[in-house]
Scaffold this active site. Sequence first.
Site: not given
Lengths: 412, 105
Positions: B102-105
């Site tokens: 997920e880390g990147c939103v």
Amino acid sequence: MKKLLILGAGTAGTMVANRLRRLLDRDEWRITIVDQHETHYYQPGFLFIPFGMYSKNDVIKPKRDFIPAGVELIMSPVELIEPDHNRVKLSRDGRIINYDFLVIATGAHTHPEETPGLQEHEWYKSIFDFYTVEGAVALAKHLRSWQGGRLVVNVVENPIKCPVAPLEFIMLADWFFHEQGIRERVDITYATPLPGAFTKPIASRHLGDILDQKGIHVVPEFMIEHVDPDARKIVSYDEQEIEYDLLVSIPLNMGDTVVARSGLGDDLNFIPVDKNTFVSPKHANIFVLGDAASVPTSKAGSVAHFAVETFSENFLRYIDGLEMQPSFDGHANCFIESGFGKGLLIDFNYDVEPLPGRYPLPGIGPFTLLQESEMNHWGKMMFRWMYWNILLKGQELPLPARMTMAGKWNDN
Amino acid sequence: MSTLVLNGISIKINEEGFLVDPSEWTREIAEEIAKEEGIAELTAAHWKVIEYCRQYGLESGKAPTLRTITNNAGVSTKEIFNLFPKGPAKKVAKISGLDKPEGCV
Ligand SMILES: Cc1cc2nc3c(=O)[nH]c(=O)nc-3n(C[C@H](O)[C@H](O)[C@H](O)COP(=O)(O)OP(=O)(O)OC[C@H]3O[C@@H](n4cnc5c(N)ncnc54)[C@H](O)[C@@H]3O)c2cc1C
């Protein structure tokens, strides 16, 4: 009296204090909010400071002005949260505050010291940030007399607050150097750990095209390992090197250290919570709002606003013994300044990535989604007034908290 | 959605090459995906990271971020870039049969 304690009087904490003070019975509920600093910063305004569009005075106001009557404000750093005892220890006078319900809204901060070479002897000389007011002001001074060269903008690691801010910075820089008449003497590079310009594919493509047209060079999948401040280059873990004359860094973003001290966070001190209700999976009377929460949506003021709105309704159910509704959908709505008096707007949630279209009225707008327009720029500029006068005071916007597909189209 | 065929068994993968059903994962599949990702052979050092990711994925239902791996799997960031060049967190998630981190939103 039941006690609600809020930690952090920034965007999310201030909004939820205002909202819940109106909704909760004053004879039954005591609300206390704690923060360590007197000054509230309008952080989205930091973006405009380096280019002389805003000054420091445009982005600061006293926190006290936004805390409503009937909410006790305590100025002190929070030392420790002790969930098993339902109490919080403050640094000032070692004071202990007990709570029935706790809202943690301590935000995220930048940590340049985590990247070797970044915050050393060239810090604020040839290396700057714009995520703090100090950095933004120092950079403004530097840019006033900069004669051109290689500008490199680098995101150290994700997640960061407002993931579009680095792109906005680059596009404003492009425009600023045009205005200064030195654009042909400036080489602009964006080095990002992401595979493209933005996190989500369709928006990444649209934004990537715009950067391309502006002659901005994107270096994807660049994970910085260190800065060499003397040789003026950034070096990645896989040994790529990028040379610069002026480095603008978005340092590592982390949650507050009180989260780590209290054993509540993940590897970056962000606190895991249920992504639809913000309740902690470990402690049923603890909620985390704003940037402090580890949820898979953007860390942005607009997200905090939609979050506070859905949370407040849910909290009223919860204290009456009803189940919380999974009402928060990850809704984010961000204006993106693109320079030359224009801007873009993106609107998305956990399931739907940013798509082109019109907002908020389908087919009409007045704002255009994922496309440049002057109206979007004015939306962004009006946002500051809305922030101070409507959002912080916890008042409703005529916009639904949940995202809608009406007005969006998928050009895939 | 497409399929990866291995020894006559077909496994569903999504557009980005991640397994649709993590329970279909086997060590042989990991080796196959690794080859597609340009890693000719999975060494003990690779497996240490993959096994950590499998365990994390099964417990939490998601893929660990790069920082989570380097903080907990006993491997430095530099090493993991050598083992899984170019986007190691994404690459190791794919090889471990997990979803995109997920880390990147
Ligand atoms: C450059 C920049 C541009 C941005 N642009 C946009 C934009 O265009 N649109 C948008 O929606 N968002 C934007 N954002 C993001 C937005 O500003 C944040 O998401 C929002 O402010 C988060 O609110 P918060 O309440 O979670 O954290 P904050 O507002 O940061 O508040 C946290 C508060 O907690 C206090 N605190 C922390 N730890 C402690 C402690 N231990 N003890 C006591 N007090 C403590 C702090 O003093 C602070 O007041 C931008 C951010 C930046 C930096």
